[in-house]
Design an enzyme around this catalytic site. Structure first.
Site, PDB file in Angstrom:
ATOM      1  N   CYS A 110     -14.590  26.630 -14.186  1.00 50.62           N
ATOM      2  CA  CYS A 110     -15.605  25.829 -13.670  1.00 50.62           C
ATOM      3  C   CYS A 110     -16.685  25.480 -14.762  1.00 50.62           C
ATOM      4  CB  CYS A 110     -16.293  26.923 -12.495  1.00 50.62           C
ATOM      5  SG  CYS A 110     -15.366  27.465 -11.198  1.00 50.62           S
ATOM      6  N   HIS A 249     -23.381  24.580 -11.720  1.00 51.88           N
ATOM      7  CA  HIS A 249     -22.062  24.280 -11.024  1.00 51.88           C
ATOM      8  C   HIS A 249     -22.066  25.146  -9.644  1.00 51.88           C
ATOM      9  CE1 HIS A 249     -18.003  25.526  -9.876  1.00 51.88           C
ATOM     10  NE2 HIS A 249     -18.459  26.798 -10.029  1.00 51.88           N
ATOM     11  N   ASN A 279     -16.715  24.748  -3.623  1.00 51.89           N
ATOM     12  CA  ASN A 279     -16.833  25.022  -5.066  1.00 51.89           C
ATOM     13  C   ASN A 279     -15.658  24.213  -5.501  1.00 51.89           C
ATOM     14  OD1 ASN A 279     -16.297  25.903  -7.672  1.00 51.89           O
ATOM     15  ND2 ASN A 279     -16.726  27.912  -7.234  1.00 51.89           N
TER      16      ASN A 279
END
EC number: 2.3.1.180
Length: 329
Positions: A110, A249, A279
Site C-alpha cells: 500500500c 492511503h 482500499n
C-alpha cells in the site's frame, strides 16, 4: 546547477467495471451495510473480472496519464503482478507503445505508489530520464478469502497513474522531499504467507490469502503516517497549517481522520474516495488524486501532503504544490 526535480504533468485512473456494494457482501457474509460503513467508510468497491488483470488496469491508467505522450521509464507499483516472473511493468510499457523504455515493478504494497514516486524522482534527478510514468495498480481482491468478513469489505481493485517530467524545484507540480521507512520485524501483521520462496503454494487456503491483525495495523498506520508527514513538512519548510489537502492511503476512513487529528489538520483538508473504491493498495493515492481533481477538491496552487502505510511494514510521505493540468477531457 541544481539537479532537476520530478514535476507532475499527467494524471490517469482506471477501474474495473464490476461494482460490489455492501448489500451484496452482507447477503452472503455475516455483516451489514451499516457495520461496514461505520467501521471503514466504504459503501462499494470495484472488483476485477476473470478477463481483467493488473496489467490491464495499469495500461488503462497509464494511457490516460500519458495523454498521447511518451515516457523513458515505467515504474509500476504493485503487489499483485500478473505472474511471479517476469515483472508486469515491461508488458505495460509494450502495450502503451513505449518501445524499449526501461520498465520494472516496485512492491511496497500500500506504500508502493509513494516508493515508486521517490524512485522516479531519483531517475530524473540523476539525469537517467526526462519523463517517467509511475503507475499504482493492484487486483488485491485476488488475495482475499471470499469468506472472510473482515477483509472482503475492505479491498477493491484499480489503477492510478502520474506522468512526471524533469523540471525545477519549487515550480507547480514539483515533488518536494520524500520520507520512506520500513519495519520488517512486523511483517506478519499484514501478509500473505505462502506463494514465495520461503513457503511454496500449498493446499491450505489460509496460507494463500491475506492475513491481517487489524487493531495493530490501525495503530501503526496512524502513528507512522503522522510521524512521516511531520518529517516531510519540516524538510519542505511547511507548517501543518500550510497544508490545503491531505491525501493519505485510502485504507480506512477512521485511519485518515485519526492521522489528520494527530497532525492537527481540519477534517475538510482530508481527501477521501474510499467510500466508492475501497482500499485499492498501491492504486489508492493516485485514484484519490484523480477523483479530487475531477470534482474540484484539488485546485491549482493547493499545498498537498501525500502519505501512505502498508504491509512490510512500509510507509512514506511527500509533498507538492498542485499544478494546473489543464481541462479534463
Amino acid at each position: 546547477m541544481p539537479a532537476p526535480a520530478a514535476v507532475l504533468t499527467g494524471l490517469g485512473s482506471w477501474l474495473p467495471t464490476k461494482v460490489l456494494d455492501n448489500h451484496e457482501i452482507a447477503a452472503r457474509l455475516d455483516t451489514s451495510d451499516e457495520w461496514i460503513r461505520t467501521r471503514t467508510g466504504i459503501r462499494e468497491r470495484r472488483v476485477s473480472g476473470p478477463d481483467e488483470s493488473t496489467v490491464d488496469l495499469a495500461v488503462g491508467a497509464g494511457r490516460e496519464a500519458l495523454g498521447g505522450g511518451s515516457a523513458d521509464v515505467v515504474v509500476l507499483a504493485t503487489s499483485t503482478p500478473d505472474q511471479p516472473c517476469p515483472a508486469s511493468a515491461p508488458q505495460v510499457a509494450a502495450r502503451l507503445g513505449l518501445g524499449t523504455a526501461a520498465a520494472f515493478d516496485v512492491n511496497a504494497v500500500c506504500s508502493g505508489f509513494v516508493y515508486a514516486l521517490a524512485t522516479a524522482a531519483g531517475f530524473i534527478a540523476g539525469g537517467l530520464a526526462e519523463r517517467v510514468l509511475v503507475i499504482g495498480a493492484d487486483t488485491f481482491t485476488t488475495l482475499i478469502d471470499p469468506n472472510d468478513r473482515t477483509t472482503v469489505p475492505i479491498f477493491g481493485d484499480g489503477a492510478g497513474a502520474v506522468l512526471l517530467r524533469a523540471g525545477e524545484a519549487g515550480e507547480p507540480g514539483a515533488f518536494g522531499p520524500f520520507d520512506l521507512h520500513s519495519e520488517g520485524e512486523l511483517a506478519d501483521l499484514l501478509w500473505v504467507e505462502a506463494g514465495g520462496a520461503r513457503k511454496r503454494l500449498s493446499d491450505t487456503p489460509a496460507d494463500r490469502f491475506l492475513a491481517m491483525q487489524g487493531t495493530a495495523v490501525f495503530r501503526h498506520a496512524c502513528a507512522r503516517m503522522a510521524e512521516s508527514s511531520r518529517t516531510v513538512l519540516e524538510r519542505a519548510g511547511w507548517m501543518v497549517g500550510d497544508v490545503d489537502r491531505f491525501v493519505g492511503h485510502q485504507a480506512n476512513i477512521r485511519i485518515l481522520q485519526a492521522t489528520a487529528k494527530q497532525l492537527g489538520m481540519p477534517a475538510d483538508a482530508v481527501v477521501a474516495n474510499i467510500d466508492r473504491v475501497g482500499n485499492t493498495s498501491a492504486a489508492s493515492i493516485p485514484l484519490a488524486l484523480a477523483d479530487a481533481r475531477a470534482d474540484g477538491t484539488l485546485a491549482p496552487g493547493h499545498r498537498v501532503l501525500l502519505s501512505a502505510f502498508g504491509a512490510g511494514l512500509t510507509w512514506g510521505s511527500t509533498v507538492l504544490h498542485w499544478p494546473d493540468l489543464g481541462q479534463l477531457s
